[in-house]
Design an enzyme around this catalytic site. Structure first.
Site, PDB file in Angstrom:
ATOM      1  N   ASP A 106       0.864  -1.180   0.000  1.00  0.00           N
ATOM      2  CA  ASP A 106       0.000   0.000   0.000  1.00  0.00           C
ATOM      3  C   ASP A 106       0.907   1.239   0.000  1.00  0.00           C
ATOM      4  OD1 ASP A 106      -2.477   1.388   0.343  1.00  0.00           O
ATOM      5  OD2 ASP A 106      -2.228   1.378   2.501  1.00  0.00           O
ATOM      6  N   GLY A 108       3.880   1.266   1.056  1.00  0.00           N
ATOM      7  CA  GLY A 108       5.236   0.773   0.805  1.00  0.00           C
ATOM      8  C   GLY A 108       6.120   0.818   2.048  1.00  0.00           C
ATOM      9  N   THR A 110       5.910  -0.788   4.920  1.00  0.00           N
ATOM     10  CA  THR A 110       6.213  -2.113   5.477  1.00  0.00           C
ATOM     11  C   THR A 110       7.254  -2.835   4.631  1.00  0.00           C
ATOM     12  OG1 THR A 110       3.941  -2.235   6.268  1.00  0.00           O
ATOM     13  CG2 THR A 110       5.174  -4.298   6.195  1.00  0.00           C
ATOM     14  N   LYS A 134      -1.227  -1.742  -4.517  1.00  0.00           N
ATOM     15  CA  LYS A 134      -2.009  -0.494  -4.541  1.00  0.00           C
ATOM     16  C   LYS A 134      -1.037   0.649  -4.811  1.00  0.00           C
ATOM     17  CE  LYS A 134      -5.464  -0.756  -1.061  1.00  0.00           C
ATOM     18  NZ  LYS A 134      -5.977  -0.181   0.190  1.00  0.00           N
TER      19      LYS A 134
HETATM   20  P1  IMP Z   1       1.878  -0.532   3.761  1.00  0.00           P
HETATM   21  O1  IMP Z   1       2.960  -0.547   4.785  1.00  0.00           O
HETATM   22  O2  IMP Z   1       1.090   0.761   3.810  1.00  0.00           O
HETATM   23  O3  IMP Z   1       2.345  -0.847   2.371  1.00  0.00           O
HETATM   24  O4  IMP Z   1       0.788  -1.544   4.196  1.00  0.00           O
HETATM   25  C1  IMP Z   1       0.955  -2.849   4.239  1.00  0.00           C
HETATM   26  C2  IMP Z   1      -0.051  -3.505   5.157  1.00  0.00           C
HETATM   27  O5  IMP Z   1      -1.235  -2.690   5.395  1.00  0.00           O
HETATM   28  C3  IMP Z   1      -0.543  -4.740   4.485  1.00  0.00           C
HETATM   29  O6  IMP Z   1       0.336  -5.820   4.708  1.00  0.00           O
HETATM   30  C4  IMP Z   1      -1.915  -4.904   5.098  1.00  0.00           C
HETATM   31  O7  IMP Z   1      -1.808  -5.607   6.312  1.00  0.00           O
HETATM   32  C5  IMP Z   1      -2.390  -3.494   5.387  1.00  0.00           C
HETATM   33  N1  IMP Z   1      -3.303  -3.000   4.320  1.00  0.00           N
HETATM   34  C6  IMP Z   1      -3.063  -2.048   3.404  1.00  0.00           C
HETATM   35  N2  IMP Z   1      -4.123  -1.856   2.592  1.00  0.00           N
HETATM   36  C7  IMP Z   1      -5.065  -2.745   3.012  1.00  0.00           C
HETATM   37  C8  IMP Z   1      -6.406  -3.058   2.554  1.00  0.00           C
HETATM   38  O8  IMP Z   1      -6.966  -2.502   1.591  1.00  0.00           O
HETATM   39  N3  IMP Z   1      -7.044  -4.043   3.245  1.00  0.00           N
HETATM   40  C9  IMP Z   1      -6.494  -4.701   4.298  1.00  0.00           C
HETATM   41  N4  IMP Z   1      -5.268  -4.434   4.748  1.00  0.00           N
HETATM   42  C10 IMP Z   1      -4.546  -3.463   4.107  1.00  0.00           C
END
Ligand code: IMP
Length: 201
Positions: A106, A108, A110, A134
């Site tokens: 999402d 990025g 993580t 995403k």
């Molecule tokens: P990032 O660090 O923002 O890239 O987010 C990664 C984590 O956010 C993912 O591994 C999910 O656990 C959670 N996440 C992000 N978008 C969604 C979504 O649309 N539905 C459920 N979990 C999400």
């Protein structure tokens, strides 16, 4: 098919997920099939567990598996980018070919943290594969070698993805149409997805 007036709509049906995962598995097998040691597939708990289990069973080569769990702190609903390891890998990855398996990338933050952390442990190679990308929401540009589906800027649940711990066991991936409504009533989708069996008592 989910009716249009439902609070969530079908985005990726299970059969489409499985078909795409077979393709990803074939690509990974072609890339990693002749590494000196079996590659290490790292599942990121909990969201990627369903994807992970299906993906690794499409790989036509010996592999090793391990899991990590991380948590990200957020202040007042915003993502701070501070990530912490809750469960680390069990083994040393020095000299190994490592594949991070994510459910969704999402912002990025993580994946960026995982890549920096695992990259510092001197693997032979490091790749990331995600089921959903995403890209429109990206804050940190992070390399992503393989992804299953480009995903629009909607909140999704099912096939491992949750909202407040619910809906991971839905076989399809659904797009939540009204996240504010779901936030107000996290069990909003229970009766349409599980019928009366979702209602205790
Ligand atoms: P990032 O660090 O923002 O890239 O987010 C990664 C984590 O956010 C993912 O591994 C999910 O656990 C959670 N996440 C992000 N978008 C969604 C979504 O649309 N539905 C459920 N979990 C999400």
């Amino acid at each position: 098919m989910t009716p249009v007036d439902e609070p969530a709509q079908l985005l990726f049906p299970h059969a489409q997920l499985r078909a795409r995962i077979r393709e990803l598995g074939a690509e990974l097998t072609a890339e990693l099939g002749d590494t000196p040691e079996p590659p290490l597939l790292v599942g990121v708990l909990k969201g990627s567990s369903f994807f992970f289990a299906d993906l690794i069973r499409t790989l036509a080569m010996p592999i090793a598996v391990d899991f990590m769990s991380i948590s990200s702190y957020s202040a007042a609903g915003t993502q701070s980018g501070v990530v912490r390891i809750v469960k680390d890998l069990e083994g040393d990855i020095t000299g190994r070919d490592v594949v991070i398996v994510e459910d969704i990338v999402d912002t990025g933050l993580t994946l960026n943290y995982l890549r920096r952390t695992l990259g510092a442990r001197h693997p032979r190679s490091l790749r990331a594969v995600t089921l959903l990308d995403k890209a429109v929401r990206r804050i940190v540009p992070v390399p992503l070698e393989m992804s299953g589906f480009d995903t629009p800027d909607v909140f999704v649940v099912g096939y491992g993805l949750d909202f407040q711990g619910l809906y991971r066991n839905v076989p399809d991936i659904l797009a939540v149409k009204d996240l504010a409504r779901l936030a107000n009533d996290p069990k909003l989708l229970v009766s349409s997805l599980f019928g009366s069996s979702g209602t205790p008592g």
